[in-house]
Design an enzyme around this catalytic site. Structure first.
Site, PDB file in Angstrom:
ATOM      1  N   SER A 227      -5.787   7.886  10.218  1.00 31.18           N
ATOM      2  CA  SER A 227      -5.794   6.683   9.385  1.00 31.18           C
ATOM      3  C   SER A 227      -6.615   5.533   9.951  1.00 31.18           C
ATOM      4  O   SER A 227      -7.011   4.638   9.214  1.00 31.18           O
ATOM      5  CB  SER A 227      -4.362   6.203   9.120  1.00 31.18           C
ATOM      6  OG  SER A 227      -3.806   5.633  10.282  1.00 31.18           O
TER       7      SER A 227
ATOM      8  N   LYS B  90      -2.245  -0.045  12.483  1.00 35.75           N
ATOM      9  CA  LYS B  90      -3.050  -0.461  11.330  1.00 35.75           C
ATOM     10  C   LYS B  90      -3.737  -1.778  11.675  1.00 35.75           C
ATOM     11  O   LYS B  90      -3.493  -2.387  12.716  1.00 35.75           O
ATOM     12  CB  LYS B  90      -2.178  -0.670  10.077  1.00 35.75           C
ATOM     13  CG  LYS B  90      -1.362   0.528   9.662  1.00 35.75           C
ATOM     14  CD  LYS B  90      -2.196   1.668   9.159  1.00 35.75           C
ATOM     15  CE  LYS B  90      -1.308   2.863   8.816  1.00 35.75           C
ATOM     16  NZ  LYS B  90      -2.018   4.091   8.749  1.00 35.75           N
TER      17      LYS B  90
END
Length: 192
Positions: free
Chosen positions: A49, A90
């Site tokens: 990710s 993230k």
């Protein structure tokens, strides 16, 4: 000096030396435990990710105390508790009070376009349309702005990231810290 006295002095010196080593090792273990508990920790990144910024299997050091001293900033890489047993890494896109939207692969924060240079590599190699699909904050979260004590996060690999578009806002209290260094493999050592 007699041999018996000499042996006694040698044993005494040896015990003192052993005790000094035990104290030194104890201090090192305690220091490492305190540093790891309150200042820094390490993580292994699993998944794709955050590619190309961080690759699957890389090891990173996370600064746990930084956000005790100042607020998170836009584009910081953070580790946060996504569930009780899972932490995610993230990038912060939206801060409290921000309105976020994407239009034609451009990030808009409070109506102003922002550059995301860290995505240049992917955008250049991605040929299947928009790299980041269009969305408005209201449509993915039901809120018009990022709430107080929360951030909005996205993975750099926008096509393969479970992030705030899916899991909602990240509370400030869920943030473990800021990713500062990738240290393994050594050939990819870098500071963020």
């Amino acid at each position: 000096m007699e041999i018996g006295e000499q042996v006694f002095q040698e044993k005494k010196r040896w015990k003192r030396e052993l005790w000094n080593w035990i104290k030194a090792i104890g201090i090192v273990i305690l220091s490492v435990a305190l540093i790891r508990a309150f200042l820094f920790t390490n993580y292994i990144v699993y998944g794709q990710s955050m590619m190309p910024t961080i690759q699957d299997g890389e090891r990173i050091i996370v600064n746990k105390i930084g956000y005790e001293l100042h607020q998170p900033e836009r584009f910081d890489l953070i580790i946060f508790h996504a569930t009780e047993s899972t932490d995610y890494i993230k990038r912060i896109i939206g801060l409290p009070g921000d309105h976020i939207s994407y239009e034609n692969d451009v990030l808009f924060v409070n109506g102003e376009p922002l550059e995301e240079n860290f995505l240049d590599f992917y955008r250049e190699t991605y040929s299947a349309g928009l790299f980041t699909e269009d969305f408005r904050l209201e449509a993915v979260t039901g809120e018009s702005t990022v709430p107080e004590d929360c951030v909005f996060v996205l993975g750099d690999n926008r096509q393969n990231s479970l992030d705030s578009r899916h899991i909602g806002f990240v509370g400030m209290d869920a943030i473990v810290g800021k990713a500062n260094i990738a240290y393994w493999p050594l050939s990819k050592f870098r500071i963020f």
